[in-house]
Design a protein around this motif. Structure first.
Motif, PDB file in Angstrom:
ATOM      1  N   PRO A  61       8.195   1.592   4.263  1.00  0.00           N
ATOM      2  CA  PRO A  61       8.798   2.134   5.292  1.00  0.00           C
ATOM      3  C   PRO A  61       8.430   1.829   6.769  1.00  0.00           C
ATOM      4  N   PHE A  62       7.115   1.764   6.965  1.00  0.00           N
ATOM      5  CA  PHE A  62       6.593   1.407   8.475  1.00  0.00           C
ATOM      6  C   PHE A  62       6.360   0.052   8.549  1.00  0.00           C
ATOM      7  N   GLN A  63       6.326  -0.842   7.171  1.00  0.00           N
ATOM      8  CA  GLN A  63       6.038  -2.218   7.403  1.00  0.00           C
ATOM      9  C   GLN A  63       7.162  -2.863   6.070  1.00  0.00           C
ATOM     10  N   PRO A  64       8.475  -3.052   6.620  1.00  0.00           N
ATOM     11  CA  PRO A  64       9.163  -3.479   5.564  1.00  0.00           C
ATOM     12  C   PRO A  64       9.023  -4.753   4.934  1.00  0.00           C
ATOM     13  N   GLU A  65       8.168  -5.706   5.914  1.00  0.00           N
ATOM     14  CA  GLU A  65       7.955  -7.056   5.084  1.00  0.00           C
ATOM     15  C   GLU A  65       6.978  -6.950   3.865  1.00  0.00           C
ATOM     16  N   LEU A  66       6.153  -5.761   3.921  1.00  0.00           N
ATOM     17  CA  LEU A  66       5.342  -5.588   2.841  1.00  0.00           C
ATOM     18  C   LEU A  66       5.831  -4.855   1.561  1.00  0.00           C
ATOM     19  N   ALA A  67       5.908  -5.325   0.589  1.00  0.00           N
ATOM     20  CA  ALA A  67       6.515  -5.026  -0.666  1.00  0.00           C
ATOM     21  C   ALA A  67       5.608  -3.876  -1.505  1.00  0.00           C
ATOM     22  N   MET A  68       6.450  -2.830  -1.989  1.00  0.00           N
ATOM     23  CA  MET A  68       5.828  -1.890  -2.706  1.00  0.00           C
ATOM     24  C   MET A  68       6.579  -1.832  -3.888  1.00  0.00           C
ATOM     25  N   GLY A  69       7.642  -2.462  -4.156  1.00  0.00           N
ATOM     26  CA  GLY A  69       8.299  -2.804  -5.401  1.00  0.00           C
ATOM     27  C   GLY A  69       9.605  -3.452  -5.379  1.00  0.00           C
TER      28      GLY A  69
END
Length: 456
Positions: A61-69
């Protein structure tokens, strides 16, 4: 360094590396947008359906370019639990991101497919195609989604990629790449024409592929000389079956169904379709009459069932269109016992036998007399039947025999991909032993090494 004229040229070059997939149950999945023109060429060359595989990244959420899935169609969701914990993302935040991205994904799918249903991947080979990969993150997620949607095997196929990315794509069973330059730049740098692909372009390519598939299906239907219900005299009764012969058939596989099954069995019809794809004729046979099916003594009367199989083989030998065909038996459950009992006859008109989840032990008194090539296919989770098949194989006579275990499959091969694997094993066995010219080509996947060279 290899440079492609455009995406069509890249697809043509990629096809040259994908010959090992010809004749397999393949679905080609293009990654929108740029992967679809490449995939369209591949699908046409493999005579395979073309579809898109749409995925969306789930960003922190606070870093959208970082994928969590990531998410895909069919409700598929792949979550990196470690990243979620590290970023301290709550369940509510994760659900909110997924809901937002799911709406975007559904909208894009609707724009691209225009109401056409998603191609079923269950038990099939999914070939994920892009115009090139850099980090490989999207292709990796696409592989996971394809697997969750039921694909038995997943192949990544791309024209160009960096060697280090190719070496780290564990989500794919095979990776096929035309060029893996040591000094990789952006994907577009390896094309003379890397013009953008629009949604309308993707829709046009999907529609063209759909029309091609319909024409091909119609052509295959007209190539079938015989597709009819038949009645076969068997002593004092008449048994029913369904005969399907390709044009200029040279071999026919007779199906001996198990107890409680019939020529209408979806599992056996699925296997028959796989055999048709290899040019084999099939005779799906009810070994018992409707009046006999309720009599459990007849269901397990192996000599009676074997005699009916012999009657069917004799009937095929009298038909002008099958008289010169070699004959194989495909038996399931009690039908496998009947097939082996019949194959043990000195004058048996059978050249190969395949048992799927069968009971060859029911033919125990005759196993030593079986001389034809025999393949026993058993589910790895079907413990009791697996033990029976191992003992039966040890008792078989002098013909070549093999025991093939399908991992995690239970007795009816209901788990995703397991029936397809069994069908392919049966197909390969029959093609090998029934073909008049058995010298076939052994296909191997092409995997590119870190230097871009073949590593077969």
């Amino acid at each position: 360094m290899v440079v492609f004229e455009d995406r069509r040229d890249a697809g043509s070059r990629l096809v040259e590396e994908l010959g090992f997939l010809k004749g397999q149950d393949v679905v080609v999945l293009g990654l929108p947008r740029g992967g679809v023109p490449v995939a369209a060429v591949v699908a046409a060359a493999l005579d395979a359906p073309l579809d898109v595989i749409v995925v969306r990244k789930l960003g922190v959420p606070f870093q959208p370019e970082l994928a969590m899935g990531a998410i895909g169609e069919g409700g598929v969701s792949v979550v990196d639990a470690r990243m979620v914990r590290r970023a301290r993302v709550t369940d509510e935040e994760l659900d909110a991101v997924e809901a937002r991205e799911r709406a975007v994904l559904d909208g894009r799918v609707e724009r691209l497919r225009r109401g056409r249903p998603r191609t079923d991947l269950r038990g099939r080979v999914a070939v994920v195609v892009d115009d090139g990969i850099a980090t490989g993150s999207t292709a990796r997620v696409a592989c996971l989604v394809a697997r969750r949607l039921g694909a038995e095997r997943v192949v990544i196929a791309v024209p160009v990629a960096p060697p280090d990315t190719l070496a780290h794509l564990p989500e794919a069973d095979e990776v096929v790449c035309v060029s893996a330059p040591a000094h990789f730049r952006a994907v577009g740098a390896h094309y003379d024409d890397f013009s953008p692909t629009s949604d309308d372009d993707v829709v046009d390519l999907l529609q063209q592929a759909d029309r091609r598939s319909r024409v091909a299906r119609a052509a295959r239907a007209t190539d079938c000389d015989v597709d009819e219900d038949v009645a076969i005299p068997a002593g004092s009764v008449t048994i029913e079956g369904h005969l399907r012969l390709p044009e200029r058939a040279t071999a026919v596989v007779v199906f001996a169904h198990g107890s409680g099954s019939s020529r209408h069995s979806p599992r056996n019809r699925y296997v028959a379709d796989i055999l048709h794809g290899a040019g084999l004729g099939t005779l799906l046979l009810d070994l018992l009459t409707p009046e006999e099916e309720g009599d459990r003594t007849k269901v397990f009367d192996i000599p009676l069932l074997a005699g009916r199989l012999e009657s069917a083989s004799g009937w095929l030998a009298l038909r002008p269109d099958t008289a010169s065909c070699t004959v194989g038996y495909f038996g399931a459950s009690t039908g496998a016992g009947a097939a082996l009992w019949a194959a043990a006859e000195p004058d048996a008109r059978v050249a190969a036998v395949v048992s799927r989840g069968g009971r060859p032990d029911l033919a125990a008194p005759r196993l030593a007399d079986v001389r034809v090539p025999t393949l026993l296919i058993v589910g790895g989770a079907d413990d009791v039947v697996l033990g029976l098949n191992r003992r039966a194989r040890a008792a078989l006579g002098g013909g070549s025999s093999e025991l093939a275990v399908v991992p995690a499959a239970t007795h009816l091969f209901e788990e995703p991909g397991t029936l397809a694997q069994a069908a392919q094993l049966a197909r390969d066995w029959f093609v090998r032993h029934l073909a008049h010219d058995p010298a076939g080509v052994t296909h191997r996947a092409v995997r590119r090494g870190a230097d871009g060279s073949r590593a077969d």
